[in-house]
Write a protein that holds these residues in place. Structure first.
Motif, mmCIF file in Angstrom:
data_model
loop_
_atom_site.group_PDB
_atom_site.id
_atom_site.type_symbol
_atom_site.label_atom_id
_atom_site.label_comp_id
_atom_site.label_asym_id
_atom_site.label_seq_id
_atom_site.Cartn_x
_atom_site.Cartn_y
_atom_site.Cartn_z
ATOM 1 N N GLN A 33 7.745 26.488 16.890
ATOM 2 C CA GLN A 33 9.020 26.853 17.500
ATOM 3 C C GLN A 33 10.121 25.829 17.211
ATOM 4 O O GLN A 33 11.314 26.155 17.265
ATOM 5 N N GLU A 67 12.743 26.756 14.487
ATOM 6 C CA GLU A 67 13.718 27.827 14.684
ATOM 7 C C GLU A 67 15.141 27.292 14.596
ATOM 8 O O GLU A 67 15.432 26.191 15.079
ATOM 9 N N TYR A 75 2.534 31.036 22.154
ATOM 10 C CA TYR A 75 3.817 30.350 22.261
ATOM 11 C C TYR A 75 4.580 30.815 23.489
ATOM 12 O O TYR A 75 4.383 31.911 24.003
ATOM 13 N N TYR A 123 7.097 36.995 22.556
ATOM 14 C CA TYR A 123 6.642 35.795 21.853
ATOM 15 C C TYR A 123 5.397 36.065 21.007
ATOM 16 O O TYR A 123 4.914 35.163 20.337
#
Length: 423
Positions: free
Chosen positions: A36, A39, A126, A402
């Motif tokens: 993550q 991102e 996640y 997610y």
């Protein structure tokens, strides 16, 4: 002789590979725990989230140009200082768990019980735990400037066991400057707005903390947990200089076609530091505290490496008819990352279109109240905004996916935003 050559070769290979191994330990491309962190940075827009994630062509707000640079054109004077947004994830599960009541009790046993109940709400895979955004935005004519800071606490859980939870704290700062201009096609009927923004982003995230590592840190009676965290927790930090461009085609009857290409040149140049102190000494020129062992020794910084971040193209249709000042409706349909659908056919194309389409609506009443709603990936969202002179409050309750597919891991979230001056 052969033995000596073999040993020398192994040592040489180790010296070459060691920095690479150290870097890859926190690289999102090679370690799923930090995926993550790769991102692209996007500040939290409560208004857009309340509309199901749609809003590419919605103008008139101080942060509209951060969604689509073309919205800067003739945006006039807007100023927001400060704007604070807090987002809590899994609020329904947390309220039902009883964790808040345990924390309010305040005893040692209740705090431990509350922490256990809270961690139990985090599911496998996640997720996000808490996000806080602070920003200042200014637009003058067709020029815009925004300063943003975001704290994001992410999670990654490998199994159902509470002890498999990993928490990753990330802090991001961003400065964005943009400019827009208009090309008239048919006077007062058809025009084209163009806009571009350049952004300087600095991102830092800490080594993942497990439930056991947090417990061990808190249980050490000989050291302040905060000082120990600063001195002994590795941190990854670096920068990116992304560029975004957008276009709006303004049509009669309040129709607007929009497209925005985002995150060109969005790769991050990163460094790995052995502690926050080492980062502070290298970047700020001074250590925050003495090292835990009192030596004040400086650790070596690992070699520079890159987090790759792809650009994307979004498109949308907005209808904002002018029917008076008492009621101002807005309907928006956006399709995000449309380039990822190229080459898909049949059911795969239908599924991708469904997953990447955002539908939203907003109605402004008496210039003081916004009521919003939307659908994203089949999940409904609701939102509201209230304006009282220079004070503005926005709220949104929504669901984000997610998992790899819709329905795998939906997480609900509640965002609240407080700001002064322009909405």
């Amino acid at each position: 002789m052969k033995t000596k050559i073999t040993i020398i070769t192994m040592v040489a290979l180790f010296m070459i590979a060691a920095p690479l191994l150290a870097v890859s330990a926190y690289d999102p491309d090679s370690n799923v725990v930090y995926a993550q962190a790769a991102e692209p940075f996007v500040g939290t827009s409560v208004r857009v989230l309340g509309m199901g994630g749609a809003g590419l062509g919605v103008k008139g707000y101080h942060d509209s140009f951060l969604i689509n640079p073309a919205n800067l054109t003739k945006s006039g004077f807007k100023f927001s200082l400060p704007s604070v947004t807090v987002t809590a994830y899994n609020p329904k599960a947390i309220l039902e768990s009883g964790a808040i009541e345990d924390f309010e009790e305040g005893t040692e046993d209740s705090m431990i019980s509350g922490a256990q109940k809270f961690l139990a709400t985090i599911k496998k895979g996640y997720g996000d735990v808490l996000t806080t955004d602070v920003s200042t935005t200014l637009t003058i004519g067709s020029f815009g400037l925004s300063l943003q800071a975001q704290e994001r606490l992410m999670s990654y859980k490998t199994g159902a066991d509470m002890l498999s939870t990993n928490l990753i704290a990330q802090v991001t700062t961003a400065a964005t400057a943009g400019l827009g201009f208009r090309i008239g096609i048919v006077p007062d009927k058809i025009s084209i707005d163009l806009g571009v923004t350049a952004q300087a982003v600095y991102k830092a995230y800490y080594k993942a903390q497990s439930a056991s590592s947090i417990t061990d840190m808190m249980a050490d009676d000989d050291a302040d947990p905060a000082v120990k965290f600063i001195n002994e927790t590795p941190i990854v930090a670096g920068y990116a200089l992304p560029i975004s461009a957008g276009v709006n085609v303004n049509l009669p009857a309040g129709l607007r076609l929009s497209a925005a290409a985002k995150n060109f040149n969005g790769n991050y140049t990163m460094n790995t530091y052995y502690s926050v102190n080492d980062w502070a000494e290298e970047v700020l020129g001074d250590r925050i505290t003495d090292d835990a062992d009192g030596s004040g020794a400086t650790n070596t910084i690992e070699d520079e490496w890159t987090i790759e971040s792809d650009w994307r193209l979004d498109a949308g249709l907005t209808w904002a008819p002018s029917i008076g000042s008492l009621i101002r409706p807005v309907l928006a349909v956006d399709v995000v990352d449309i380039m990822s659908m190229s080459g898909l056919q049949g059911d795969d194309l239908k599924r991708a279109f469904y997953e990447q389409t955002r539908l939203g609506a907003s109605v402004r009443l008496l210039s003081i109240l916004d009521v919003r709603g939307g659908i994203s990936q089949g999940y409904k969202s609701i939102g509201a905004g209230f304006d009282l002179l220079i004070f503005h409050i926005d709220a949104a309750y929504y669901v984000q996916e997610y998992g790899a597919s819709i329905g795998d891991k939906p997480i609900d979230a509640l965002s609240l935003r407080f700001s002064l001056f322009s909405r």
